[in-house]
Scaffold this active site. Sequence first.
Site, short mmCIF file in Angstrom:
data_model
loop_
_atom_site.label_atom_id
_atom_site.label_comp_id
_atom_site.label_asym_id
_atom_site.label_seq_id
_atom_site.Cartn_x
_atom_site.Cartn_y
_atom_site.Cartn_z
N ASN A 1 29.07 -14.05 18.01
CA ASN A 1 29.83 -13.25 19.00
C ASN A 1 29.29 -13.31 20.17
O ASN A 1 28.43 -12.78 20.41
CB ASN A 1 29.63 -11.85 18.29
CG ASN A 1 30.54 -10.70 19.39
OD1 ASN A 1 31.19 -11.10 20.26
ND2 ASN A 1 30.48 -9.40 18.86
N ARG B 1 33.59 -14.47 16.58
CA ARG B 1 34.73 -13.45 16.79
C ARG B 1 35.27 -13.52 18.24
O ARG B 1 34.80 -13.93 19.15
CB ARG B 1 33.54 -12.15 16.98
CG ARG B 1 34.54 -11.09 17.57
CD ARG B 1 33.78 -9.80 18.20
NE ARG B 1 34.66 -8.58 18.43
CZ ARG B 1 34.42 -7.76 19.44
NH1 ARG B 1 33.18 -7.88 20.00
NH2 ARG B 1 35.25 -6.89 19.59
N HIS C 1 39.84 -3.96 17.44
CA HIS C 1 39.04 -3.45 16.58
C HIS C 1 39.53 -4.02 15.12
O HIS C 1 39.18 -3.31 14.06
CB HIS C 1 38.84 -1.96 16.33
CG HIS C 1 37.87 -1.22 17.75
ND1 HIS C 1 38.23 -0.37 18.05
CD2 HIS C 1 36.84 -1.86 18.25
CE1 HIS C 1 37.43 -0.01 19.27
NE2 HIS C 1 36.42 -1.08 19.27
N ASN D 1 31.37 3.38 21.04
CA ASN D 1 31.76 3.34 22.41
C ASN D 1 33.20 3.17 22.82
O ASN D 1 33.71 3.84 23.84
CB ASN D 1 30.82 2.24 23.04
CG ASN D 1 29.27 2.72 23.25
OD1 ASN D 1 29.13 3.83 23.69
ND2 ASN D 1 28.56 1.67 23.01
N ARG E 1 36.01 5.03 28.72
CA ARG E 1 37.36 4.56 29.00
C ARG E 1 38.34 5.90 28.87
O ARG E 1 38.02 6.78 28.08
CB ARG E 1 37.82 3.53 27.99
CG ARG E 1 37.27 2.07 28.31
CD ARG E 1 37.91 1.25 27.33
NE ARG E 1 36.42 0.70 26.62
CZ ARG E 1 36.62 -0.19 25.52
NH1 ARG E 1 37.70 -0.37 25.00
NH2 ARG E 1 35.52 -0.43 24.93
N ASP F 1 27.40 8.80 25.99
CA ASP F 1 26.78 8.88 24.59
C ASP F 1 26.85 10.49 23.98
O ASP F 1 26.50 11.40 24.67
CB ASP F 1 25.18 8.47 24.57
CG ASP F 1 24.69 8.16 22.97
OD1 ASP F 1 24.85 9.17 22.31
OD2 ASP F 1 24.26 7.11 23.02
N GLY G 1 31.54 7.81 14.34
CA GLY G 1 32.31 8.16 12.94
C GLY G 1 31.38 8.18 11.75
O GLY G 1 31.49 8.88 11.10
N GLU G 2 30.36 7.07 11.95
CA GLU G 2 29.26 7.20 10.72
C GLU G 2 28.20 8.16 11.06
O GLU G 2 27.51 8.43 9.92
CB GLU G 2 28.63 5.76 10.72
CG GLU G 2 29.59 4.81 10.28
CD GLU G 2 29.18 3.32 10.65
OE1 GLU G 2 27.93 3.05 10.70
OE2 GLU G 2 29.88 2.35 10.89
N ASN G 3 28.04 8.60 12.15
CA ASN G 3 26.55 9.16 12.35
C ASN G 3 26.75 10.81 13.02
O ASN G 3 25.98 11.58 13.12
CB ASN G 3 25.89 8.56 13.52
CG ASN G 3 25.44 7.34 12.93
OD1 ASN G 3 24.57 7.26 11.91
ND2 ASN G 3 25.67 6.16 13.62
N GLU H 1 31.53 -5.66 10.85
CA GLU H 1 32.30 -6.66 11.48
C GLU H 1 31.59 -8.26 11.17
O GLU H 1 32.52 -9.14 10.66
CB GLU H 1 32.47 -6.30 12.84
CG GLU H 1 33.67 -5.23 13.14
CD GLU H 1 33.54 -4.64 14.40
OE1 GLU H 1 32.62 -3.97 15.00
OE2 GLU H 1 34.30 -5.10 15.33
P1 ADP Z 1 30.16 -0.05 19.91
O1 ADP Z 1 31.63 0.54 20.17
O2 ADP Z 1 29.52 -0.45 21.35
O3 ADP Z 1 29.95 -0.80 18.87
P2 ADP Z 1 28.88 1.74 18.28
O4 ADP Z 1 29.76 2.05 17.35
O5 ADP Z 1 27.53 1.44 18.14
O6 ADP Z 1 29.48 1.25 19.54
O7 ADP Z 1 28.81 3.36 18.86
C1 ADP Z 1 27.90 3.79 19.62
C2 ADP Z 1 28.13 5.28 20.12
O8 ADP Z 1 28.02 6.11 18.93
C3 ADP Z 1 27.03 5.95 21.00
O9 ADP Z 1 27.76 5.84 22.48
C4 ADP Z 1 27.09 7.45 20.51
O10 ADP Z 1 27.85 8.02 21.33
C5 ADP Z 1 27.43 7.39 19.05
N1 ADP Z 1 26.57 7.89 18.27
C6 ADP Z 1 25.58 7.33 17.69
N2 ADP Z 1 24.72 8.17 16.53
C7 ADP Z 1 25.40 9.37 16.96
C8 ADP Z 1 25.00 10.36 16.68
N3 ADP Z 1 23.79 10.74 15.60
N4 ADP Z 1 25.98 11.61 16.96
C9 ADP Z 1 26.71 11.31 17.68
N5 ADP Z 1 27.12 10.16 18.21
C10 ADP Z 1 26.39 9.21 17.86
#
Ligand code: ADP
Length: 397
Positions: free
Chosen positions: A7, A91, A180, A211, A241, A283, A333-335, A384
């Site tokens: 990538n 990618r 995406h 992000n 954005r 963030d 979404g995951e965290n 991905e």
């Molecule tokens: P990208 O789009 O650059 O691949 P990611 O999917 O890695 O980005 O997402 C990054 C974002 O995830 C960070 O900017 C942050 O806002 C969010 N993030 C990561 N961990 C947490 C958490 N525990 N709680 C809330 N937001 C989180």
Amino acid sequence: MKILVVNCGSSTLKYKLFEMEGERVLAWGMADRIGSAGSRIYHRVPGREEIVLDDPLPGHGEAAERILGLLTDAGRGVLGAAAEISAVGHRVVHGGEFFQQPVLVDDGVILTLEECSDLAPLHNPPNLTGIRVCRRLMPHAAQVAVFDTAFHQTMPEYACLYPIPYRYYKDFRVRKYGFHGTSHKYVSARAAEIAGSGSGDLKIITCHLGNGSSLCAVRGGRSVDTTMGFTPLAGLMMGTRCGDIDPSIIPYLAEKEGLTAGRVVEVLNKDSGALGISGISSDFRDLFRAAGEGNKRARLAIDMFVYRVAAGIGSLVPAIGGLDMLVFTAGIGENSPEIRREVCAYLTWLGVLLDDDRNSVRGAEAEISAPGSAVKVLVIPTDEEKMIARETALLLK
Ligand code: ADP
């Protein structure tokens, strides 16, 4: 079979090497700050310490050469020779309307990709550089391009055209493309796998919240609509954005601030979204911290993000005629159990019911809906690179 996933960004080269038998990751890493001072390669092999190389990297070619050197190093490498790499999966952000599937790269494909570059001037040229470099360094390996836009090429015309003069579509290819795609495809396929047999006509909305953020409505495994558009600036509010706004704002701000339209769009890309509203950070971890300390604009940024995700989900339900599964993925979404809880609180009318205990999960696959929920809600970590490796292997078969 060993597949290298690449990538390339304007100053970065991320890579992951897979042994496709068992989909094992053999090594991964990235070259950073290519072409400027302080360039570095971070290289990882599972179970071993990270290697950091502080070599000057004037271009992507030098970076790729060093990375191949690390992969085939006599002492600490994971390959006997680069010739063991059967294929490289690249990618590529934009495939325009030309590519609905991954494609084996030849000279003709490169010409077509060059044609797509004016649709993604920041992303496609470095992607192409990566392809050229890998062709030169690994002439034995098949080069495969996997597109962010490809999965969304199944959107019907009424969903992907903009209501502006039709000739702008015909003459300049102005339409919704969506991005995406590799992530939406991966997590929707995994959700269907979890649903088991009879998943043929499943109605799924996937929420890639990172992000950059986008939603995708998937029916029977095909993308029917998505929130990003002609560029990744459209749709949801994101880290920096703006997402969807009234286009008249652009000339209005240009005049008020004495800026070109291009500069206003840069503000909408880089200084807007959660960062623009909060004035603190893009963030969400920082935003929750600040909101907890009483910062009202941080709270407002979270409220706006959540509202726009929920409204976006609501707007996509008609596209697939209902909702069986809702999937959260990517950084937020995951965290973030908080964001998932707040989004789902808007969706009770759809029969979405979360289980608070299950929803506490971070970064792992889980069903987070309550037993009585009409919609199955899942967290599925996206991958991905693995998807690109899979698509590359599939094409070679
Ligand atoms: P990208 O789009 O650059 O691949 P990611 O999917 O890695 O980005 O997402 C990054 C974002 O995830 C960070 O900017 C942050 O806002 C969010 N993030 C990561 N961990 C947490 C958490 N525990 N709680 C809330 N937001 C989180």
